[in-house]
Write a protein that holds these residues in place. Structure first.
Motif, mmCIF file in Angstrom:
data_model
loop_
_atom_site.group_PDB
_atom_site.id
_atom_site.type_symbol
_atom_site.label_atom_id
_atom_site.label_comp_id
_atom_site.label_asym_id
_atom_site.label_seq_id
_atom_site.Cartn_x
_atom_site.Cartn_y
_atom_site.Cartn_z
ATOM 1 N N VAL A 186 0.841 -1.197 0.000
ATOM 2 C CA VAL A 186 0.000 0.000 0.000
ATOM 3 C C VAL A 186 0.877 1.248 0.000
ATOM 4 N N VAL A 187 0.573 2.183 -0.890
ATOM 5 C CA VAL A 187 1.303 3.452 -0.960
ATOM 6 C C VAL A 187 0.341 4.595 -0.640
ATOM 7 N N VAL A 188 0.729 5.422 0.340
ATOM 8 C CA VAL A 188 -0.094 6.558 0.768
ATOM 9 C C VAL A 188 0.751 7.829 0.700
ATOM 10 N N PRO A 189 0.590 8.675 -0.305
ATOM 11 C CA PRO A 189 1.318 9.940 -0.332
ATOM 12 C C PRO A 189 0.709 10.906 0.684
ATOM 13 N N VAL A 249 2.282 -1.277 4.535
ATOM 14 C CA VAL A 249 1.873 0.091 4.227
ATOM 15 C C VAL A 249 3.085 1.000 4.246
ATOM 16 N N LEU A 250 3.186 1.861 3.239
ATOM 17 C CA LEU A 250 4.249 2.853 3.160
ATOM 18 C C LEU A 250 3.619 4.238 3.004
ATOM 19 N N VAL A 251 3.936 5.149 3.918
ATOM 20 C CA VAL A 251 3.511 6.534 3.804
ATOM 21 C C VAL A 251 4.655 7.332 3.197
ATOM 22 N N VAL A 252 4.396 7.968 2.065
ATOM 23 C CA VAL A 252 5.412 8.785 1.399
ATOM 24 C C VAL A 252 5.260 10.220 1.894
ATOM 25 N N LEU A 253 6.243 10.676 2.650
ATOM 26 C CA LEU A 253 6.214 12.005 3.262
ATOM 27 C C LEU A 253 6.761 13.016 2.258
ATOM 28 N N ASP A 254 5.855 13.742 1.628
ATOM 29 C CA ASP A 254 6.266 14.681 0.593
ATOM 30 C C ASP A 254 6.335 16.096 1.172
ATOM 31 N N SER A 255 7.546 16.544 1.495
ATOM 32 C CA SER A 255 7.781 17.909 1.986
ATOM 33 C C SER A 255 6.934 18.219 3.213
ATOM 34 N N CYS A 256 6.842 17.276 4.132
ATOM 35 C CA CYS A 256 6.024 17.473 5.327
ATOM 36 C C CYS A 256 6.742 18.356 6.350
ATOM 37 N N THR A 277 7.924 4.656 6.376
ATOM 38 C CA THR A 277 7.827 5.963 5.718
ATOM 39 C C THR A 277 8.976 6.134 4.732
ATOM 40 N N LEU A 278 8.743 7.008 3.773
ATOM 41 C CA LEU A 278 9.753 7.384 2.792
ATOM 42 C C LEU A 278 9.630 8.886 2.585
ATOM 43 N N ALA A 279 10.701 9.626 2.784
ATOM 44 C CA ALA A 279 10.666 11.086 2.651
ATOM 45 C C ALA A 279 11.128 11.509 1.267
ATOM 46 N N VAL A 280 10.333 12.381 0.631
ATOM 47 C CA VAL A 280 10.695 12.989 -0.643
ATOM 48 C C VAL A 280 10.407 14.485 -0.550
ATOM 49 N N THR A 281 10.955 15.237 -1.481
ATOM 50 C CA THR A 281 10.736 16.692 -1.479
ATOM 51 C C THR A 281 10.211 17.137 -2.834
ATOM 52 N N ALA A 282 9.299 16.386 -3.383
ATOM 53 C CA ALA A 282 8.804 16.652 -4.732
ATOM 54 C C ALA A 282 7.701 17.702 -4.762
ATOM 55 N N ALA A 337 4.985 7.584 -7.383
ATOM 56 C CA ALA A 337 5.991 6.808 -8.118
ATOM 57 C C ALA A 337 7.127 6.371 -7.201
ATOM 58 N N ALA A 338 7.576 7.265 -6.328
ATOM 59 C CA ALA A 338 8.648 6.918 -5.394
ATOM 60 C C ALA A 338 8.199 5.815 -4.449
ATOM 61 N N GLY A 339 6.957 5.922 -3.971
ATOM 62 C CA GLY A 339 6.445 4.890 -3.078
ATOM 63 C C GLY A 339 6.297 3.553 -3.765
#
Length: 236
Positions: free
Chosen positions: A7-10, A38-45, A60-65, A73-75
């Protein structure tokens, strides 16, 4: 053969709504026919979204998109290639992971139903490569009185005989193989979900649009993604 659900959750600054999202996913996982990650993609949080996800026991996975397509896509890449672990992406084990994975996508402001996973896997076992579901809104308090009826009338036009013409990143699932064949999520700020489903259709994959796969999503007036669901409601 499917062996797991990924599961991917941006999420961008979703400390208020993410807890309910994760609680719903946890309940759905209890009824799932396969193991669920489950993976939460942390986008510029900038708020406590990361802490909420970690406290809930999800990765979790942190991105700055600041871009929902790029975040999804990253997730997906992390969940389908094993990039979260210590192995090198692209190995045979990674390919096997993708082949056996059902990639389920939702949003941080959305609550899936208890049967969300089981419904998708049922359709997958019947031959679906991609499953698109519908959304329901249960709180219209921030909108003019006529918004709810306008939405229902417009939305109903795309629903017929248990099938529909809607595509929502908040309610989408597909096999890892189908995801790669369709070229994955595009790094665009809106419409990444529709582009993926169009590409899947063009690739000859079987897309099932089921009204039985439902989620409850927020109708907040201020959107996280430009020209997304909130903009659609404003247009109504």
């Amino acid at each position: 053969m499917l062996t797991r659900i990924a599961v991917v959750v941006p999420a961008h600054d979703e400390e208020q709504l993410l807890p309910a999202c994760l609680d719903a996913l946890r309940e759905a996982a209890r009824h799932a026919p396969l193991p669920v990650d489950v993976l939460v993609v942390l986008d510029s949080c900038r708020d406590d979204t990361a802490k909420i996800a970690t406290d809930a026991g999800v990765d979790t996975l942190a991105v700055t998109a600041r871009n929902v397509g790029a975040a999804r896509a990253a997730g997906a890449a992390a969940m389908l290639t094993g990039a979260r672990g210590s192995r090198t992406p692209g190995t045979r084990a990674d390919a096997a992971q993708a082949d056996g994975a059902w990639l389920a996508c939702t949003d941080a402001d959305t609550r899936v139903g208890p049967d969300w996973f089981s419904q998708q896997i049922r359709l997958a076992e019947a031959g679906a490569d991609v499953v698109t579901g519908i959304v329901v809104v249960d709180d219209w308090s921030d909108w003019p009185d006529n918004t709810a009826s306008a939405f229902r009338d417009a939305y109903r036009k795309g629903v017929r005989n248990g099938q529909h013409g809607h595509v929502h990143g908040a309610n989408l699932g597909l096999t890892g193989t189908a995801y790669h064949r369709a070229g994955g999520f595009r790094p665009v700020p809106v419409g990444e979900d529709q582009a993926l489903v169009r590409a899947a259709t063009d690739a000859g994959l079987r897309v099932v649009r089921s009204t039985e796969v439902r989620v409850v999503t927020s109708a907040r007036p201020r959107a996280r993604a430009p020209e997304g669901f909130s903009a659609y409601l404003h247009a109504l």
